[in-house]
Write an enzyme that holds these catalytic residues in place. Sequence first.
Site, short mmCIF file in Angstrom:
data_model
loop_
_atom_site.label_atom_id
_atom_site.label_comp_id
_atom_site.label_asym_id
_atom_site.label_seq_id
_atom_site.Cartn_x
_atom_site.Cartn_y
_atom_site.Cartn_z
N CYS A 281 -22.31 -1.45 -4.34
CA CYS A 281 -21.82 -2.20 -5.50
C CYS A 281 -22.42 -3.60 -5.55
O CYS A 281 -22.28 -4.37 -4.61
CB CYS A 281 -20.29 -2.28 -5.44
SG CYS A 281 -19.57 -3.26 -6.80
N ASP B 176 0.78 -1.23 0.00
CA ASP B 176 0.00 0.00 0.00
C ASP B 176 0.82 1.29 0.00
O ASP B 176 0.66 2.11 -0.90
CB ASP B 176 -0.97 -0.01 1.19
CG ASP B 176 -1.90 1.19 1.17
OD1 ASP B 176 -2.32 1.60 0.08
OD2 ASP B 176 -2.20 1.73 2.25
N CYS C 87 -18.64 -4.68 -14.91
CA CYS C 87 -19.47 -3.60 -14.37
C CYS C 87 -20.62 -3.25 -15.31
O CYS C 87 -21.70 -2.85 -14.86
CB CYS C 87 -18.63 -2.36 -14.11
SG CYS C 87 -17.51 -2.50 -12.69
N CYS D 212 -23.80 -0.50 -15.06
CA CYS D 212 -24.06 -0.12 -13.66
C CYS D 212 -23.26 1.12 -13.27
O CYS D 212 -22.06 1.21 -13.54
CB CYS D 212 -23.69 -1.28 -12.74
SG CYS D 212 -23.93 -0.90 -10.98
N CYS E 48 -22.12 8.36 -4.26
CA CYS E 48 -21.05 9.14 -3.62
C CYS E 48 -21.62 10.41 -2.99
O CYS E 48 -22.21 11.25 -3.70
CB CYS E 48 -19.98 9.49 -4.64
SG CYS E 48 -18.61 10.45 -3.94
#
Length: 372
Positions: free
Chosen positions: A241, A128, A182, A185, A192
């Site tokens: 999602c 990360d 996806c 969609c 958001c």
Amino acid sequence: MGLDLKHQIITQAKNLGLDIIGFAPARSLLQVRGYLESRVKENRHTSLEWAELAERIDPELLLQGVKTVITLGIAYYHPEPKPAGGLRGTLSRSAWGTDYHLVLGSKLKELTQFIKDMTGARVESFVDTGPPVDRAWGIEGGIGWSGKNCALINPHFGSWVFLGNIFTDLVLEPDIPLKNTCGECDLCLKACPTQALRKEHIIDPFRCVSYLTQMKGFVPREYRSLMGTKLYGCDTCQVVCPANKQAAQSSTAEFKPNPELAFPLLADLLALSNREFKAQFGRSAAGWRGRTVLQRNALISLGNLKSKESKGILFACLKDSRPVIRGHAAWALGEIGEGISEMRIALEQEQDPTVKEELVSAINKIEGRQDR
């Protein structure tokens, strides 16, 4: 030999508790260069990201002679726990358990050592905070596709995965990238809260609630009411999602949530000393930003909850030694509609210009309501 070695690495990764593993040829991520350059040009590059663009896209700069990038993931999804009552804030699922940098980093070190001992190869691992673009390598290695919210989505674990990479000079059979499913969609874009997702695959990080909860200093006032009770991170685009609806639960014990830490009582959080904060949050991913940032977010949460029962702790925060705490306490009181006399006293004593402005704004807001 190469295929057999790959199978041995996969088996060891699974034995260590790593849920996903893929292999990609170590080539320059030219397709990512334009995307990263546009982020810099459009001022969408934050201080939380690695600064050197070349190191992010060229694996040779991180390990000379690199041939393969092993991309790995560990699932962290758990159902939402049910804490007792009270005024509580919310941590992102990514911070419910032990800091994933510690958990995943430890597992990658073990796998790295296994590869070194078995082959004598040169190996380097990253989790990360390093230069590699984890999601891009995950896509290259076939462990997921890029969602419109910029998250990597795995068919089995959804986007609830922490990612890491191992760079090695071993030549290992690459995996085939997955098809993006996806389709049409766009639920994540619509959900958001701050419209940080401008369009598919394009995010304005400075509007993202996750960034807002981690930034230092005063949160821009126009975003505070949109943060709800979020203390660290934001899961909104992931929760809606469809790929996450059937996501497999994590089997990693370190990520199992403690309800009292996942949803902390806001008054208790605000009362923590620095030592107490480190004891409670020191091994959480939320702890790295420190006590002041989370306590500031707790004040925003109290303002959004608009509960008059919190005014006592807010009055106390008006006397805090930290300007950011005094200022956000004033904002919260303005949202609740309480404390004009206390804030006027605080205003007479206040020296910090930003806090003064917050106090005046809060007082005016309450007086405006009273005049209607």
